[in-house]
Structure formats: structure tokens, C-alpha cells
Motif scaffolding. Structure first.
Motif, short mmCIF file in Angstrom:
data_model
loop_
_atom_site.label_atom_id
_atom_site.label_comp_id
_atom_site.label_asym_id
_atom_site.label_seq_id
_atom_site.Cartn_x
_atom_site.Cartn_y
_atom_site.Cartn_z
N TYR A 154 0.81 -1.22 0.00
CA TYR A 154 0.00 0.00 0.00
C TYR A 154 0.84 1.26 0.00
O TYR A 154 0.47 2.28 -0.61
CB TYR A 154 -0.93 0.01 1.22
CG TYR A 154 -1.60 -1.32 1.47
CD1 TYR A 154 -2.45 -1.88 0.52
CD2 TYR A 154 -1.38 -2.02 2.67
CE1 TYR A 154 -3.05 -3.11 0.76
CE2 TYR A 154 -1.99 -3.24 2.91
CZ TYR A 154 -2.82 -3.78 1.94
OH TYR A 154 -3.41 -4.99 2.18
N ASP A 156 3.50 2.25 -1.44
CA ASP A 156 3.94 2.79 -2.72
C ASP A 156 2.81 3.52 -3.45
O ASP A 156 3.08 4.36 -4.32
CB ASP A 156 4.46 1.66 -3.62
CG ASP A 156 5.79 1.11 -3.13
OD1 ASP A 156 6.48 1.82 -2.36
OD2 ASP A 156 6.14 -0.02 -3.51
N VAL A 157 1.57 3.22 -3.08
CA VAL A 157 0.42 3.86 -3.73
C VAL A 157 -0.04 5.10 -2.98
O VAL A 157 -0.27 6.16 -3.58
CB VAL A 157 -0.75 2.86 -3.86
CG1 VAL A 157 -1.99 3.54 -4.46
CG2 VAL A 157 -0.33 1.67 -4.70
N ALA A 215 -7.47 6.52 -3.04
CA ALA A 215 -6.22 6.36 -3.79
C ALA A 215 -6.01 4.91 -4.19
O ALA A 215 -5.58 4.62 -5.32
CB ALA A 215 -5.05 6.86 -2.95
N LEU A 216 -6.33 3.99 -3.30
CA LEU A 216 -6.19 2.57 -3.62
C LEU A 216 -7.19 2.14 -4.68
O LEU A 216 -6.86 1.36 -5.59
CB LEU A 216 -6.36 1.73 -2.36
CG LEU A 216 -5.27 1.90 -1.29
CD1 LEU A 216 -5.68 1.22 0.01
CD2 LEU A 216 -3.93 1.36 -1.78
N HIS A 219 -5.99 3.30 -8.02
CA HIS A 219 -4.89 2.44 -8.51
C HIS A 219 -5.44 1.13 -9.04
O HIS A 219 -4.99 0.63 -10.09
CB HIS A 219 -3.91 2.19 -7.37
CG HIS A 219 -2.69 1.44 -7.78
ND1 HIS A 219 -2.65 0.05 -7.83
CD2 HIS A 219 -1.46 1.86 -8.18
CE1 HIS A 219 -1.47 -0.34 -8.23
NE2 HIS A 219 -0.71 0.74 -8.45
N ASP A 220 -6.41 0.55 -8.35
CA ASP A 220 -7.02 -0.69 -8.81
C ASP A 220 -7.64 -0.51 -10.19
O ASP A 220 -7.49 -1.37 -11.08
CB ASP A 220 -8.10 -1.15 -7.83
CG ASP A 220 -7.53 -1.67 -6.51
OD1 ASP A 220 -6.31 -1.92 -6.45
OD2 ASP A 220 -8.32 -1.80 -5.55
N HIS A 223 -4.79 -0.18 -12.82
CA HIS A 223 -3.79 -1.24 -12.98
C HIS A 223 -4.36 -2.65 -12.81
O HIS A 223 -3.59 -3.62 -12.89
CB HIS A 223 -2.65 -1.03 -11.98
CG HIS A 223 -1.96 0.28 -12.13
ND1 HIS A 223 -1.01 0.52 -13.10
CD2 HIS A 223 -2.09 1.45 -11.43
CE1 HIS A 223 -0.58 1.77 -12.99
NE2 HIS A 223 -1.21 2.36 -11.98
N THR A 225 -5.46 -4.10 -10.13
CA THR A 225 -5.10 -4.71 -8.86
C THR A 225 -6.32 -4.80 -7.95
O THR A 225 -7.42 -4.38 -8.31
CB THR A 225 -3.99 -3.89 -8.18
OG1 THR A 225 -4.43 -2.51 -8.08
CG2 THR A 225 -2.71 -3.94 -8.99
#
Length: 265
Positions: A154, A156-157, A215-216, A219-220, A223, A225
Motif C-alpha cells: 500500500y 507505494d500507492v 487512492a487505492l 490504482h485498482d 492497474h 489490482t
């Protein structure tokens, strides 16, 4: 910062509204004009109008989603809403000068270095400047958020989650005490009893943890994820250990700091 979710924020309306009622109870006089800084979805404006039915109210928030919700629900001709940044108001770029009452409920803690803006905001008020901020920055709900967010993958994100520390009543008193002002500063710790599964996670996901979760999620989406779900599972497990469920529900201790500064003389 990503925008807020009015629906998630309103999930615990009663619990989040109690400090606002306590703040209003200490505001003296009958202001004719009120500016609500960080008004959110406008769900508390009715309390302002009930307390001062002849007042004109301006609700200000930096969140377009919150202002959209507040404006859509508004049927009161004496209430209006605008998008603005509290820092701009304090710097005089967007003026609220001359309002009898300038108040803020659980918003100033989101402003970096908020202490530097208190005196200018007070100066804008013709009669009273009043605010309430959470004082639970070192509660398990927040320390665990920072701890889990600092772990791989986490960190890094989301980067480092800031410790949004507010002051104690005595420090706010020192910042606002000046000739011509009377300052009332105090604190209250509420013990909210929350129901349902993972209630503390649902509580903080709508406020303090929302920037991290958004933010997570972003990112998901970009990418492919699944970090958002993994983080919620890990953070939720830590919160369940820190806030165990009891027969009555899940108690959540929540400290709040209040200040009412009034012109005198």
C-alpha cells in the motif's frame, strides 16, 4: 484530495451531529448572518435555522459533491451554498467579512497548518467565531490507519498518511485570546455505540480513511489490482481487535475540541 461521498458521510448522522449541537449551544446572541465553513452536505443547516430562524446562512465547502448534495436538498430561501477553500477565505481572496457568526464543524483539521488561519477567520466575524475539530489523531482508529498504510504494497500507492493533529483547548485559547475577545475553549469525549459489521471501519472510511481508500481504488481501476479490498480486510481486522464488539454494540471513544471566540466591549 479526491472528492467526498455525502452518502457515506451521512451514514452516522446522529453521532456526527451531536458535537454540532454542543457547539451551537455555547454561541451567544442572535446573529443575522451566519457562514458555515465546511458545511458538508448541508444536513446541519436546519439546526442553524432552528436556532436562529431569522438568519441568512451561507454554507461553504471545498467539495463539489458536498455542495451539489446540499444545494439539491435546499428549499430554504434564506440558505445558499458555495464552493470555496477555507484558506482562500482566511487570506481574503473570497470574503466572508462582516458575517455575525463564522463557524466550522469538523472541517479545519483537513486544512494543513490550520492554526495559522484561525486569527484571520476570527477577524472576519462581526460577533463570534466558533469551531469544533476532532481530537482523536492518536486514537487506534488513526494510528492503525497510518500503520497499515505504511506496509507493502500500500505504501507505494498512498505514501505516508499525514497525522492531522489538532490542538488542545489551551493552545487554541492562546491563539485566539486578544483584547476585545472572550474565548471559551473545552473538550468532550463521546462514546458512540455503533451497530452492524465492522462499524468503526465504516465510520472512518467516510472521513479520515477516505483519501487512502480512494487512492487505492483509483490504482485498482488503472492497474487491475485489488489493493482496496486487501487494505480494507487488513485494516478492518486491526480495528476489530482494537474496538471489540460488546453485547450493546461496538463502543467508539471520540474526543472533540471546541472553541467559541466572541467580541466583547
Amino acid at each position: 484530495m479526491p472528492d467526498w461521498s455525502p452518502t457515506a458521510y451521512l451514514r452516522y448522522t446522529d453521532e456526527r451531529s451531536r458535537p454540532f449541537a454542543e457547539l451551537l449551544a455555547r454561541v451567544p446572541g442572535r446573529p443575522a448572518t451566519v457562514v458555515d465553513l465546511g458545511c458538508g452536505p448541508g444536513h446541519l443547516t436546519g439546526r442553524l435555522r432552528a436556532r436562529w430562524p431569522d438568519a441568512d446562512v451561507l454554507g461553504i465547502d471545498a467539495s463539489p459533491a458536498m455542495i451539489e448534495r446540499a444545494s439539491a436538498d435546499n428549499t430554504d430561501p434564506h440558505v445558499r451554498y458555495e464552493i470555496a477553500d477555507l484558506r482562500d477565505l482566511a487570506r481574503g481572496r473570497a470574503s466572508v467579512a462582516g458575517a455575525d457568526l463564522v463557524l466550522s464543524n469538523a472541517a479545519l483539521q483537513w486544512v494543513p497548518d490550520h492554526r495559522r488561519y484561525l486569527a484571520p477567520l476570527a477577524a472576519a466575524a462581526a460577533q463570534t467565531f466558533a469551531f469544533q475539530v476532532p481530537g482523536n489523531h492518536d486514537a487506534p482508529s488513526h494510528t492503525l490507519l497510518r500503520e497499515v498504510a505504511a506496509r507493502a504494497p500500500y505504501a507505494d500507492v498512498v505514501g505516508a498518511v499525514p497525522r492531522r493533529a489538532t490542538a488542545d483547548p489551551a493552545e487554541y485559547l492562546d491563539l485566539l485570546a486578544a483584547p476585545g475577545w472572550a474565548v471559551d475553549a473545552w473538550e468532550t469525549t463521546y462514546t458512540h455505540v455503533l451497530d452492524g459489521p465492522d462499524p468503526v471501519l465504516r465510520w472512518i472510511a467516510a472521513t479520515g480513511a477516505q483519501p487512502t481508500l480512494q487512492a487505492l481504488a483509483a490504482h485498482d481501476a488503472a492497474h487491475g489490482t485489488a489493493l482496496h479490498a486487501a487494505f480494507e480486510a487488513e485494516y478492518g481486522a486491526a480495528l476489530r481487535d482494537a474496538y471489540p464488539e460488546r453485547s450493546c454494540g461496538t463502543p467508539l471513544a471520540f474526543r472533540r475540541v471546541f472553541v467559541v471566540a466572541t467580541r466583547v466591549g
